[in-house]
Design an enzyme around this catalytic site. Structure first.
Site, PDB file in Angstrom:
ATOM      1  N   GLU A  33      48.129  38.533  38.529  1.00 42.56           N
ATOM      2  CA  GLU A  33      49.535  38.064  38.186  1.00 42.56           C
ATOM      3  C   GLU A  33      49.829  39.214  37.135  1.00 42.56           C
ATOM      4  O   GLU A  33      50.955  39.368  37.079  1.00 42.56           O
ATOM      5  CB  GLU A  33      49.594  36.534  37.418  1.00 42.56           C
ATOM      6  CG  GLU A  33      49.201  35.523  38.378  1.00 42.56           C
ATOM      7  CD  GLU A  33      47.656  35.363  38.812  1.00 42.56           C
ATOM      8  OE1 GLU A  33      47.395  34.437  39.667  1.00 42.56           O
ATOM      9  OE2 GLU A  33      46.696  36.198  38.151  1.00 42.56           O
ATOM     10  N   PRO A 240      33.342  44.867  41.880  1.00 42.87           N
ATOM     11  CA  PRO A 240      33.551  43.329  41.799  1.00 42.87           C
ATOM     12  C   PRO A 240      34.725  42.822  41.228  1.00 42.87           C
ATOM     13  O   PRO A 240      35.142  43.812  40.515  1.00 42.87           O
ATOM     14  CB  PRO A 240      32.216  42.947  41.107  1.00 42.87           C
ATOM     15  CG  PRO A 240      31.285  44.110  41.118  1.00 42.87           C
ATOM     16  CD  PRO A 240      32.302  45.521  41.254  1.00 42.87           C
ATOM     17  N   ARG A 241      35.290  41.827  41.611  1.00 39.72           N
ATOM     18  CA  ARG A 241      36.569  41.245  41.065  1.00 39.72           C
ATOM     19  C   ARG A 241      36.468  40.931  39.635  1.00 39.72           C
ATOM     20  O   ARG A 241      37.346  41.153  39.000  1.00 39.72           O
ATOM     21  CB  ARG A 241      37.016  40.068  41.900  1.00 39.72           C
ATOM     22  CG  ARG A 241      38.568  39.247  41.362  1.00 39.72           C
ATOM     23  CD  ARG A 241      39.391  40.345  41.591  1.00 39.72           C
ATOM     24  NE  ARG A 241      40.810  39.346  41.115  1.00 39.72           N
ATOM     25  CZ  ARG A 241      41.844  39.962  41.580  1.00 39.72           C
ATOM     26  NH1 ARG A 241      42.148  41.154  42.046  1.00 39.72           N
ATOM     27  NH2 ARG A 241      43.065  39.467  41.380  1.00 39.72           N
ATOM     28  N   MET A 283      37.267  47.972  33.519  1.00 39.28           N
ATOM     29  CA  MET A 283      38.527  47.552  33.776  1.00 39.28           C
ATOM     30  C   MET A 283      39.728  48.238  34.127  1.00 39.28           C
ATOM     31  O   MET A 283      39.817  49.466  33.465  1.00 39.28           O
ATOM     32  CB  MET A 283      38.743  46.215  32.799  1.00 39.28           C
ATOM     33  CG  MET A 283      37.640  45.155  32.766  1.00 39.28           C
ATOM     34  SD  MET A 283      37.625  44.296  34.165  1.00 39.28           S
ATOM     35  CE  MET A 283      39.234  43.751  34.115  1.00 39.28           C
ATOM     36  N   GLY A 284      40.509  47.784  34.971  1.00 41.63           N
ATOM     37  CA  GLY A 284      41.927  48.694  35.004  1.00 41.63           C
ATOM     38  C   GLY A 284      41.972  50.000  35.668  1.00 41.63           C
ATOM     39  O   GLY A 284      42.673  50.840  35.401  1.00 41.63           O
ATOM     40  N   ASN A 309      44.833  41.620  46.596  1.00 47.34           N
ATOM     41  CA  ASN A 309      46.221  42.461  47.042  1.00 47.34           C
ATOM     42  C   ASN A 309      46.097  43.587  47.953  1.00 47.34           C
ATOM     43  O   ASN A 309      45.475  44.476  47.520  1.00 47.34           O
ATOM     44  CB  ASN A 309      46.609  42.877  45.408  1.00 47.34           C
ATOM     45  CG  ASN A 309      48.055  43.869  45.562  1.00 47.34           C
ATOM     46  OD1 ASN A 309      48.647  43.657  46.606  1.00 47.34           O
ATOM     47  ND2 ASN A 309      48.443  44.160  44.480  1.00 47.34           N
ATOM     48  N   LEU A 311      48.391  45.513  49.126  1.00 50.28           N
ATOM     49  CA  LEU A 311      49.507  46.472  48.943  1.00 50.28           C
ATOM     50  C   LEU A 311      49.020  47.626  48.074  1.00 50.28           C
ATOM     51  O   LEU A 311      49.628  48.778  48.276  1.00 50.28           O
ATOM     52  CB  LEU A 311      50.655  45.790  48.219  1.00 50.28           C
ATOM     53  CG  LEU A 311      51.157  44.628  49.041  1.00 50.28           C
ATOM     54  CD1 LEU A 311      52.474  44.178  48.173  1.00 50.28           C
ATOM     55  CD2 LEU A 311      51.739  45.049  50.523  1.00 50.28           C
ATOM     56  N   GLU A 312      47.938  47.482  47.154  1.00 49.83           N
ATOM     57  CA  GLU A 312      47.460  48.640  46.496  1.00 49.83           C
ATOM     58  C   GLU A 312      46.912  49.792  47.346  1.00 49.83           C
ATOM     59  O   GLU A 312      47.415  50.600  47.440  1.00 49.83           O
ATOM     60  CB  GLU A 312      46.542  48.239  45.344  1.00 49.83           C
ATOM     61  CG  GLU A 312      46.810  47.404  44.167  1.00 49.83           C
ATOM     62  CD  GLU A 312      45.944  46.716  43.535  1.00 49.83           C
ATOM     63  OE1 GLU A 312      46.584  46.309  42.016  1.00 49.83           O
ATOM     64  OE2 GLU A 312      44.839  46.479  43.929  1.00 49.83           O
TER      65      GLU A 312
END
Length: 402
Positions: A33, A240-241, A283-284, A309, A311-312
């Site tokens: 999000e 990993p998510r 992260m990021g 996602n 689309l990335e």
């Protein structure tokens, strides 16, 4: 649970210092999000430079992404727990002009408390899967009453809009505006970091598996064993998510007897040719990893999560592989499949075979990636549509709110 959930806990009870006389409040529960909200944040910042943007998240993962990607463009705090006392306390400290909820964040007390204070509430980039609809239909009357408090819902697709209306949302409150994720861009800072990481990797075929969940890394690592029998210098970037699983996945890579390197421990050094796996335990940096790859697998799709996602990797013109479970991304899945820009694989054998096919056929790989990027480009312009609607809602507020 992550220890990060125990930090800044006072914010979850609505205790935030008096931040501003007025603000635009955006709530994005977690990583996905937040990513969707980024183009909208930039647009709002450009059009309302004198109004602070307060961005709340629920998860530490979402918080980290806000701090990494948006930095000083927003004021970040954790969202209050959805109980009247905590929500009122938060509202009294932040004084929102508008509350913008990302995707499917329907919190009864946030809606009611904002309504009492005459703060318009909008759901932006709204989506509602068929599975979620079936659950909500059991409480349709309750949902219909809640929707009375909403000023506007911008849906990703016609199917999402119809599902919201089945729950009782008035037709005049919802518009199909598209998916904000089509309007993503990457910063100059990320482009510079891409150059550095590419040099650290060297000339190797790179396969990235992103946003993976429990049960998926086992499949991916087994497939990669087979890939290495044919492409001995291939590199797998495994991401990993959720950060609380980084150590567990590290142990799994060791158990599978791969030599590997953790991204968090790289610093200035290059990836050794003997390192078969780079563990993305930071992260990021997902976009950074996609930019350095030739092929992408998007996780949450071998297990019943509903996908992540797509689309990335499409932005970076990569051939995209996915498991079969994509019920949260049906529109994007269908658009990519119609363009022959998505390959669904059902197991480790199909995954290994597909990766090798794209490694061995650069023309096929390039064509598939270009088709994916064209789907991405064809659906851009969504952010402007959302901004136009939000501007009408903000303009309708009494001038004293500014």
């Amino acid at each position: 649970k992550q220890s990060a959930y125990r930090k800044r806990w006072r914010e979850r009870f609505g205790y935030v210092e008096s931040l501003c006389d007025s603000c635009l409040w955006i709530h994005a529960v977690s990583l996905g999000e937040v990513n969707a909200a980024i183009p909208l944040v930039h647009a709002l910042k450009k059009n309302y430079p004198n109004i602070p943007i307060v961005m709340t998240t629920t998860t530490p993962t979402g918080s980290a992404q806000v701090l990494n990607q948006l930095k000083d463009d927003v004021i970040h705090v954790y969202a209050p727990i959805d109980l009247p006392r905590f929500v009122r306390r938060f509202l009294n400290s932040t004084h929102p002009i508008v509350c913008i909820l990302m995707e499917t964040e329907i919190w009864p007390n946030i809606l009611k408390c904002c309504s009492i204070k005459k703060i318009p509430v909008c759901i932006v980039n709204a989506r509602l899967s068929e599975r979620s609809l079936k659950g909500y239909l059991h409480i349709r009357k309750f949902m219909s009453r809640l929707f009375w408090h909403l000023s506007f819902v911008g849906a990703q697709t016609e199917a999402d809009a119809k599902r919201f209306m089945k729950l009782g949302l008035s037709k005049d409150k919802i518009k199909v505006l598209g998916n904000l994720k089509f309007d993503m861009t990457i910063s100059e800072e990320i482009r510079e970091r891409v150059k550095i990481l590419r040099e650290q990797i060297g000339e190797r075929p790179v396969f990235v598996a992103a946003s993976t969940h429990e049960g998926e890394e086992e499949i991916i690592l087994s497939a990669f064993k087979k890939i290495l029998t044919k492409q001995k210098n291939a590199l797998l970037i495994l991401i990993p998510r959720h950060p609380e699983r980084f150590n567990l996945v590290s142990g799994l890579i060791s158990k599978k007897q791969f030599q590997f390197l953790k991204r968090s421990e790289m610093q200035e050094k290059n990836i050794a040719s003997s390192d078969a796996v780079l563990l993305g335990d930071t992260m990021g940096e997902v976009l950074l990893f996609y930019a350095c790859a030739q092929i992408a697998f998007v996780g949450g799709s071998f297990v019943s999560i509903g996908g992540h996602n797509l689309l990335e990797p499409a932005y970076f013109s990569l051939p995209i592989l996915s498991g079969p479970n994509l019920f949260n991304f049906i529109f994007i899945r269908d658009a990519l499949e119609a363009a022959h820009a998505l390959k669904i694989v059902n197991d480790e054998n199909a995954l290994a075979e597909s990766v090798l096919n794209y490694f061995n056929d650069p023309v096929l790989s390039k064509q598939m990636g270009e088709r994916a990027h064209q789907v991405f480009k064809n659906n851009q312009g969504t952010c402007e549509k959302y901004l136009n609607w939000l501007q009408k809602i903000i303009a309708a507020k009494p001038s004293k709110e500014f």
